[in-house]
Design a protein around this motif. Structure first.
Motif, PDB file in Angstrom:
ATOM      1  N   ARG A 134      66.918  42.877  25.015  1.00  0.00           N
ATOM      2  CA  ARG A 134      66.330  41.611  25.463  1.00  0.00           C
ATOM      3  C   ARG A 134      67.245  40.446  25.113  1.00  0.00           C
ATOM      4  O   ARG A 134      67.489  39.557  25.940  1.00  0.00           O
ATOM      5  CB  ARG A 134      64.958  41.405  24.818  1.00  0.00           C
ATOM      6  CG  ARG A 134      64.209  40.193  25.381  1.00  0.00           C
ATOM      7  CD  ARG A 134      62.926  39.910  24.629  1.00  0.00           C
ATOM      8  NE  ARG A 134      63.165  39.415  23.286  1.00  0.00           N
ATOM      9  CZ  ARG A 134      63.571  38.177  22.990  1.00  0.00           C
ATOM     10  NH1 ARG A 134      63.808  37.319  23.947  1.00  0.00           N
ATOM     11  NH2 ARG A 134      63.750  37.808  21.753  1.00  0.00           N
ATOM     12  N   ARG A 135      67.798  40.463  23.908  1.00  0.00           N
ATOM     13  CA  ARG A 135      68.695  39.383  23.496  1.00  0.00           C
ATOM     14  C   ARG A 135      69.959  39.344  24.353  1.00  0.00           C
ATOM     15  O   ARG A 135      70.434  38.270  24.708  1.00  0.00           O
ATOM     16  CB  ARG A 135      69.076  39.543  22.028  1.00  0.00           C
ATOM     17  CG  ARG A 135      67.947  39.225  21.084  1.00  0.00           C
ATOM     18  CD  ARG A 135      68.401  39.374  19.655  1.00  0.00           C
ATOM     19  NE  ARG A 135      67.320  39.108  18.725  1.00  0.00           N
ATOM     20  CZ  ARG A 135      67.470  39.078  17.416  1.00  0.00           C
ATOM     21  NH1 ARG A 135      68.660  39.303  16.877  1.00  0.00           N
ATOM     22  NH2 ARG A 135      66.448  38.839  16.637  1.00  0.00           N
ATOM     23  N   VAL A 136      70.494  40.504  24.672  1.00  0.00           N
ATOM     24  CA  VAL A 136      71.682  40.549  25.538  1.00  0.00           C
ATOM     25  C   VAL A 136      71.347  39.965  26.903  1.00  0.00           C
ATOM     26  O   VAL A 136      72.111  39.182  27.465  1.00  0.00           O
ATOM     27  CB  VAL A 136      72.219  41.988  25.673  1.00  0.00           C
ATOM     28  CG1 VAL A 136      73.204  42.098  26.820  1.00  0.00           C
ATOM     29  CG2 VAL A 136      72.871  42.440  24.394  1.00  0.00           C
ATOM     30  N   GLY A 137      70.193  40.338  27.459  1.00  0.00           N
ATOM     31  CA  GLY A 137      69.789  39.834  28.770  1.00  0.00           C
ATOM     32  C   GLY A 137      69.607  38.329  28.784  1.00  0.00           C
ATOM     33  O   GLY A 137      70.100  37.639  29.687  1.00  0.00           O
ATOM     34  N   VAL A 138      68.915  37.811  27.776  1.00  0.00           N
ATOM     35  CA  VAL A 138      68.688  36.364  27.704  1.00  0.00           C
ATOM     36  C   VAL A 138      70.016  35.627  27.532  1.00  0.00           C
ATOM     37  O   VAL A 138      70.289  34.640  28.228  1.00  0.00           O
ATOM     38  CB  VAL A 138      67.709  36.015  26.557  1.00  0.00           C
ATOM     39  CG1 VAL A 138      67.686  34.522  26.288  1.00  0.00           C
ATOM     40  CG2 VAL A 138      66.312  36.524  26.879  1.00  0.00           C
ATOM     41  N   ALA A 139      70.860  36.097  26.619  1.00  0.00           N
ATOM     42  CA  ALA A 139      72.152  35.436  26.388  1.00  0.00           C
ATOM     43  C   ALA A 139      73.007  35.475  27.649  1.00  0.00           C
ATOM     44  O   ALA A 139      73.653  34.486  27.999  1.00  0.00           O
ATOM     45  CB  ALA A 139      72.878  36.101  25.219  1.00  0.00           C
ATOM     46  N   PHE A 140      72.999  36.614  28.348  1.00  0.00           N
ATOM     47  CA  PHE A 140      73.772  36.740  29.579  1.00  0.00           C
ATOM     48  C   PHE A 140      73.296  35.737  30.629  1.00  0.00           C
ATOM     49  O   PHE A 140      74.103  35.046  31.258  1.00  0.00           O
ATOM     50  CB  PHE A 140      73.664  38.166  30.115  1.00  0.00           C
ATOM     51  CG  PHE A 140      74.392  38.389  31.402  1.00  0.00           C
ATOM     52  CD1 PHE A 140      75.768  38.541  31.419  1.00  0.00           C
ATOM     53  CD2 PHE A 140      73.708  38.441  32.610  1.00  0.00           C
ATOM     54  CE1 PHE A 140      76.450  38.742  32.605  1.00  0.00           C
ATOM     55  CE2 PHE A 140      74.369  38.639  33.800  1.00  0.00           C
ATOM     56  CZ  PHE A 140      75.748  38.790  33.793  1.00  0.00           C
ATOM     57  N   SER A 170      75.042  31.919  22.188  1.00  0.00           N
ATOM     58  CA  SER A 170      74.637  33.236  22.676  1.00  0.00           C
ATOM     59  C   SER A 170      75.077  34.341  21.713  1.00  0.00           C
ATOM     60  O   SER A 170      74.344  35.323  21.519  1.00  0.00           O
ATOM     61  CB  SER A 170      75.180  33.487  24.084  1.00  0.00           C
ATOM     62  OG  SER A 170      76.580  33.603  24.067  1.00  0.00           O
ATOM     63  N   GLY A 171      76.240  34.190  21.094  1.00  0.00           N
ATOM     64  CA  GLY A 171      76.667  35.173  20.098  1.00  0.00           C
ATOM     65  C   GLY A 171      75.761  35.185  18.890  1.00  0.00           C
ATOM     66  O   GLY A 171      75.372  36.247  18.390  1.00  0.00           O
ATOM     67  N   ARG A 172      75.378  34.015  18.427  1.00  0.00           N
ATOM     68  CA  ARG A 172      74.458  33.939  17.281  1.00  0.00           C
ATOM     69  C   ARG A 172      73.068  34.446  17.670  1.00  0.00           C
ATOM     70  O   ARG A 172      72.408  35.098  16.869  1.00  0.00           O
ATOM     71  CB  ARG A 172      74.373  32.519  16.757  1.00  0.00           C
ATOM     72  CG  ARG A 172      75.618  32.090  16.041  1.00  0.00           C
ATOM     73  CD  ARG A 172      75.356  30.808  15.249  1.00  0.00           C
ATOM     74  NE  ARG A 172      76.512  30.476  14.471  1.00  0.00           N
ATOM     75  CZ  ARG A 172      76.780  30.972  13.277  1.00  0.00           C
ATOM     76  NH1 ARG A 172      75.962  31.847  12.750  1.00  0.00           N
ATOM     77  NH2 ARG A 172      77.852  30.615  12.624  1.00  0.00           N
TER      78      ARG A 172
END
Length: 110
Positions: free
Chosen positions: A31-37, A103-105
């Motif tokens: 989920r975090r990868v999707g949101v950051a992307f 996004s990295g954090r």
């Protein structure tokens, strides 16, 4: 010959991040990868809109200079427009850098 060795504490980030120790499960990571992307892609779109006037103005100056034999440096209006559009690009670059760092954090890199 005698040597002295001195050691001191250094504050450095670890080379890798160990997710097993952070308590973040796989679904949360996805989920975090999707949101950051999506946030980064949206910011890239906004950056493109900010960059577009600079690109158009640069092409206009190049075409007009070739056709009329003048450069943007000879006109204060053209110099001002060049500075304004350049500043817009610089601000867009700063925005993009901040969002990428966020996004990295957000994903979990520290």
């Amino acid at each position: 010959a005698r040597s002295t060795l001195t050691a001191s504490l250094m504050m450095e980030d670890p080379i890798t991040y160990c997710w097993e120790e952070s308590g973040v499960d796989t679904s949360e990571k996805c989920r975090r990868v999707g949101v950051a992307f999506l946030v980064v892609i949206g910011t890239l779109g906004l950056w493109s809109l900010i960059y577009y006037p600079y690109a158009e103005y640069s092409m206009y100056v190049a075409r007009a200079g070739d056709r009329d034999g003048w450069s943007s440096e000879t006109s204060s209006l053209h110099a001002g427009m060049g500075q304004l559009t350049g500043a817009m690009v610089a601000l867009g670059n700063c925005l993009l850098a901040v969002v990428i760092e966020w996004s990295g954090r957000y994903y979990g890199f520290r």
